[in-house]
Design an enzyme around this catalytic site. Sequence first.
Site, short mmCIF file in Angstrom:
data_model
loop_
_atom_site.label_atom_id
_atom_site.label_comp_id
_atom_site.label_asym_id
_atom_site.label_seq_id
_atom_site.Cartn_x
_atom_site.Cartn_y
_atom_site.Cartn_z
N VAL A 216 0.85 -1.20 0.00
CA VAL A 216 0.00 0.00 0.00
C VAL A 216 0.89 1.24 0.00
CG1 VAL A 216 -0.29 0.10 2.52
CG2 VAL A 216 -1.99 1.13 1.06
N GLY A 217 2.04 1.14 0.65
CA GLY A 217 2.97 2.28 0.71
C GLY A 217 3.71 2.40 -0.62
N GLY B 181 -7.12 7.73 7.32
CA GLY B 181 -7.50 7.09 6.05
C GLY B 181 -8.25 5.82 6.40
N ARG B 182 -8.29 4.91 5.42
CA ARG B 182 -9.03 3.65 5.65
C ARG B 182 -8.49 2.89 6.85
NH1 ARG B 182 -7.81 3.78 -0.31
NH2 ARG B 182 -5.75 3.75 0.58
N ILE B 183 -7.17 2.90 7.00
CA ILE B 183 -6.57 2.11 8.09
C ILE B 183 -6.88 2.75 9.45
CG2 ILE B 183 -4.37 1.34 9.09
CD1 ILE B 183 -3.40 0.82 6.20
N ARG C 47 -11.24 15.37 7.24
CA ARG C 47 -11.78 14.32 6.37
C ARG C 47 -13.14 13.91 6.92
NH1 ARG C 47 -7.21 10.90 3.93
NH2 ARG C 47 -8.98 10.54 2.56
N ARG D 2 5.23 4.03 8.46
CA ARG D 2 6.60 3.93 7.97
C ARG D 2 7.54 4.51 9.02
NH1 ARG D 2 5.04 0.76 4.86
NH2 ARG D 2 5.24 0.73 2.59
N ASP E 257 6.07 -1.00 14.43
CA ASP E 257 6.15 -2.11 13.48
C ASP E 257 7.10 -1.76 12.35
OD1 ASP E 257 5.34 -4.65 12.34
OD2 ASP E 257 4.20 -3.49 10.85
N GLU F 111 15.35 -0.84 8.10
CA GLU F 111 14.76 -2.16 8.30
C GLU F 111 15.64 -3.17 7.58
OE1 GLU F 111 10.64 -2.16 7.19
OE2 GLU F 111 10.13 -0.66 8.67
N HIS G 278 8.08 -5.29 10.95
CA HIS G 278 7.24 -4.87 9.81
C HIS G 278 6.32 -6.01 9.34
CE1 HIS G 278 7.11 -1.89 6.19
NE2 HIS G 278 5.93 -2.45 6.38
N SER H 186 0.78 -6.38 7.78
CA SER H 186 -0.14 -7.04 6.82
C SER H 186 0.12 -8.54 6.71
CB SER H 186 -0.02 -6.37 5.45
OG SER H 186 1.27 -6.58 4.91
#
Length: 359
Positions: free
Chosen positions: A114-115, A193-195, A219, A276, A300, A305, A324, A327
Amino acid sequence: MWCSRAALCRLQRIAVTPVNIAGGLTGNNKREISTLPQVYVTRQIPPEGVKILCDSGQVQFELWDSDDVPVPRKKLLEKVKGVDGLLCVLTEKIDAELLDAAGPKLKVLSTMSVGFDHLSLEELKKRGIRVGYTPDVLTDAVAELTVALLLATSRRLIEATHEAKTGGWGTWRTLWLCGYELANSTVGILGLGRIGVAIADRLAPFKVKKFIYTDVAPRPELAKAINAEFVSMDELARESDFLAVCCALTPETKEICNKDLFSKMKNTSIFINTSRGGVVNQEDLYTALVTGQIAGAGLDVTVPEPLPTNHPLFTLKNCVILPHIASATYTTRNAMSALAVNNLLLGLRGKPMIKELKL
Ligand SMILES: O=CC(=O)O
């Protein structure tokens, strides 16, 4: 080994079996295969995507057949030469050097993420390369992990299991391993946002008193769904008992979580980052955790990384660090793999992708 066995088998099958392929061609594909668009896949992606890629008969592809070691940059620069499409993951920097190495045939880039901070959007736009990415399919998994990390950090679960295992567990004590609870708390979301909405949805049943958020602009549609109030960055810092970072990493958000923010936070607050690592100034975070400016942090994502095992943040009991994995569920990673491949194939056919970045 370069091509996965599955991919090789499939390619061999395509090469000898008459099948319908893009554009309605039939016949001996051994000849036709050389005219199919060429695709390079920079990682051994989960099986759902590989299957779609193979079954499509639309492309010839090569993939870096390892999930443990990323393709070395030098090898990647060789392998992208002359490809029509590229499917990458977030460890590959897609910049001018790589796009120059690929050359003018490259028309579609699909990232299984997504990033997109690993992509030089300006360079991609300049070259007219279309870009697919994988939002939405990972929202549930990321929100779940964020809640898990928040609870692990605020209720000190990692410290607690360590104490239990290593003899620190003596008599029951009144204030031992006490943490902070969500009930009656204010949860702040940096970047709604959605998350962010999905995280709030999951936290609401824990009896959170109030959700607040900040972003470049209010928003209202998203905020309405979780009854969240738009506040300034200062208010977010001052009022949040739990602050969850959900914004994308952009030049504007780079190290937006720094000493200025931490110094305004409550010394009982918990900071959580599943977006991030680059949005946080880690030295400032370290100081905030050591001096007790904030109570704890759950991360996370870090810079770099993997975070070196001798990094000072690893010495802190009040910092929970995950590698990380937000997901990382089988369902979600397969869905990301499938979406990334479908985006790529649609892009190569000149069709709108399922999820395409507006450049
Ligand atoms: O961090 C994971 C992603 O961007 O998908």
